[in-house]
Design a protein around this motif. Structure first.
Motif, short mmCIF file in Angstrom:
data_model
loop_
_atom_site.label_atom_id
_atom_site.label_comp_id
_atom_site.label_asym_id
_atom_site.label_seq_id
_atom_site.Cartn_x
_atom_site.Cartn_y
_atom_site.Cartn_z
N LEU A 139 13.72 22.66 15.22
CA LEU A 139 13.18 23.90 15.78
C LEU A 139 13.95 25.12 15.31
O LEU A 139 13.36 26.20 15.13
N LEU A 140 15.25 25.00 15.10
CA LEU A 140 16.01 26.13 14.58
C LEU A 140 15.57 26.47 13.16
O LEU A 140 15.47 27.64 12.79
N ALA A 141 15.31 25.43 12.37
CA ALA A 141 14.82 25.68 11.01
C ALA A 141 13.45 26.34 11.06
O ALA A 141 13.15 27.26 10.29
N ALA A 142 12.60 25.87 11.98
CA ALA A 142 11.28 26.48 12.14
C ALA A 142 11.42 27.93 12.59
O ALA A 142 10.65 28.81 12.16
N GLY A 143 12.40 28.20 13.47
CA GLY A 143 12.62 29.56 13.93
C GLY A 143 13.00 30.49 12.79
O GLY A 143 12.56 31.65 12.74
N GLU A 144 13.82 30.00 11.87
CA GLU A 144 14.19 30.81 10.71
C GLU A 144 12.96 31.14 9.87
O GLU A 144 12.82 32.25 9.34
N VAL A 145 12.05 30.18 9.75
CA VAL A 145 10.82 30.42 8.99
C VAL A 145 9.98 31.49 9.68
O VAL A 145 9.39 32.36 9.03
N LEU A 146 9.92 31.44 11.00
CA LEU A 146 9.11 32.41 11.74
C LEU A 146 9.63 33.83 11.58
O LEU A 146 8.87 34.80 11.71
N LEU A 147 10.91 33.97 11.30
CA LEU A 147 11.48 35.31 11.10
C LEU A 147 11.14 35.89 9.74
O LEU A 147 11.38 37.08 9.49
N LEU A 175 11.44 29.75 23.00
CA LEU A 175 12.14 31.03 22.86
C LEU A 175 13.53 30.96 23.49
O LEU A 175 14.51 31.47 22.93
N ALA A 176 13.61 30.32 24.65
CA ALA A 176 14.90 30.21 25.35
C ALA A 176 15.89 29.37 24.55
O ALA A 176 17.06 29.73 24.41
N VAL A 177 15.42 28.24 24.01
CA VAL A 177 16.30 27.36 23.25
C VAL A 177 16.76 28.04 21.96
O VAL A 177 17.93 27.98 21.58
N LEU A 178 15.85 28.70 21.27
CA LEU A 178 16.20 29.38 20.03
C LEU A 178 17.19 30.51 20.30
O LEU A 178 18.16 30.69 19.55
N ALA A 184 17.25 34.62 17.55
CA ALA A 184 16.40 35.43 18.43
C ALA A 184 15.07 35.70 17.72
O ALA A 184 14.98 36.57 16.85
N VAL A 185 14.07 34.96 18.07
CA VAL A 185 12.74 35.14 17.50
C VAL A 185 11.96 36.08 18.41
O VAL A 185 11.80 35.80 19.60
N PRO A 186 11.49 37.21 17.89
CA PRO A 186 10.71 38.13 18.73
C PRO A 186 9.49 37.42 19.32
O PRO A 186 8.85 36.60 18.65
N ALA A 187 9.17 37.74 20.58
CA ALA A 187 8.05 37.09 21.26
C ALA A 187 6.75 37.30 20.50
O ALA A 187 5.87 36.44 20.51
N GLU A 188 6.62 38.44 19.81
CA GLU A 188 5.38 38.69 19.08
C GLU A 188 5.22 37.82 17.85
O GLU A 188 4.13 37.72 17.28
N ARG A 189 6.31 37.18 17.42
CA ARG A 189 6.21 36.26 16.29
C ARG A 189 5.96 34.84 16.74
O ARG A 189 5.30 34.07 16.05
N LEU A 190 6.50 34.48 17.90
CA LEU A 190 6.23 33.15 18.43
C LEU A 190 5.12 33.26 19.48
O LEU A 190 5.32 33.17 20.67
N THR A 191 3.92 33.46 18.98
CA THR A 191 2.75 33.59 19.84
C THR A 191 2.24 32.21 20.24
O THR A 191 2.73 31.19 19.76
N ILE A 192 1.23 32.19 21.07
CA ILE A 192 0.60 30.92 21.43
C ILE A 192 0.00 30.28 20.18
O ILE A 192 0.09 29.07 19.98
N GLY A 193 -0.59 31.12 19.32
CA GLY A 193 -1.17 30.61 18.08
C GLY A 193 -0.11 29.98 17.18
O GLY A 193 -0.34 28.92 16.57
#
Length: 244
Positions: A139-147, A175-178, A184-193
């Protein structure tokens, strides 16, 4: 064996002995072979002596599962340590490492990723255990991709309405775990979609690896590496990336 010798061996049996024996039984014979009776027989002690350490077989299996997950996390961390490129290259390196580990640790894979949840209900295949080593690493690797601005984020409109509440709860947990891990992934980047896309990404990766581990491809495949690479390329394209 006389009683004094047996008692001496029971005192000498440690939690480490028990887990090592359980792991050996798992690797040699599979999850079904890991029982308190079998472990006691291997150690030359009585089964009741094991209850000083574990209240039940389920309790022991859960600790064994955590040991396997920890080892997998360490193995994948070692693979990406020192890697210059973060983001997508690291995420896909983890995907490849997960497949290699699964193919060389089939019994451990079966225990953790392909066994019914049972009373523990802690299958990492569901990506519920966000704070465990493997889930956190993925998930951390995925979070980096989302940024990355290169990623094409899907609209929430692609999510079936019936799934949105569940995905919203899961998104908040992600979001809490990341954030706790320093990503820190902005909420607008980690949307429901986007959360829906991550769930589908994992489902396809896990499904492919499971088919390969158990030899359940629908057709004979002479070059499985090429098939897996094609899957990763498809997943990359779906999020707007091109694998080098």
């Amino acid at each position: 064996m006389n009683r004094p010798v047996r008692r001496s061996r029971e005192r000498a049996a440690t939690d480490r002995d028990i887990r090592q024996t359980a792991r050996a039984l798992l690797v040699e014979h599979g999850p079904e072979a890991v029982t308190l009776r079998a472990i006691a027989r291997e150690l030359g002690i009585t089964a009741p002596a094991l209850y000083r350490y574990y209240g039940s077989r389920d309790d022991l299996i859960e600790h064994l599962r955590l040991d396997v997950i920890s080892d997998l996390g360490e193995a994948l961390t070692a693979e990406i340590t020192g890697q210059e490129n973060a983001g997508a290259p690291r995420l896909f390196a983890i995907c490849k490492g997960f497949r290699r580990w699964a193919l060389t640790h089939t019994k451990e894979f079966t225990l953790v990723f392909a066994s019914p949840g049972g009373s523990t209900g802690n299958s990492v295949a569901k990506l519920k255990q966000l704070t465990e080593p493997f889930g956190r690493l993925f998930l951390l690797a995925a979070g980096e991709v989302l940024l990355s601005d290169e990623v094409a984020l899907p609209s929430d409109d692609v999510v079936p309405p019936e799934l949105r509440d569940d995905l919203a709860d899961y998104r908040d947990a992600l979001l809490a775990v990341l954030a706790e891990a320093g990503t820190a992934v902005p909420a607008e980047r980690l949307t429901i979609g986007t959360t829906y896309l991550m769930m589908q990404f994992w489902a396809r990766l896990y499904g492919h690896v499971t088919l390969e581990v158990f030899g359940n491809y629908p057709i004979p495949v002479s070059k499985p590496d090429a098939l897996f690479d094609a899957l990763l390329a498809d997943l990359a394209r779906e999020i707007g990336l091109v694998l080098g």
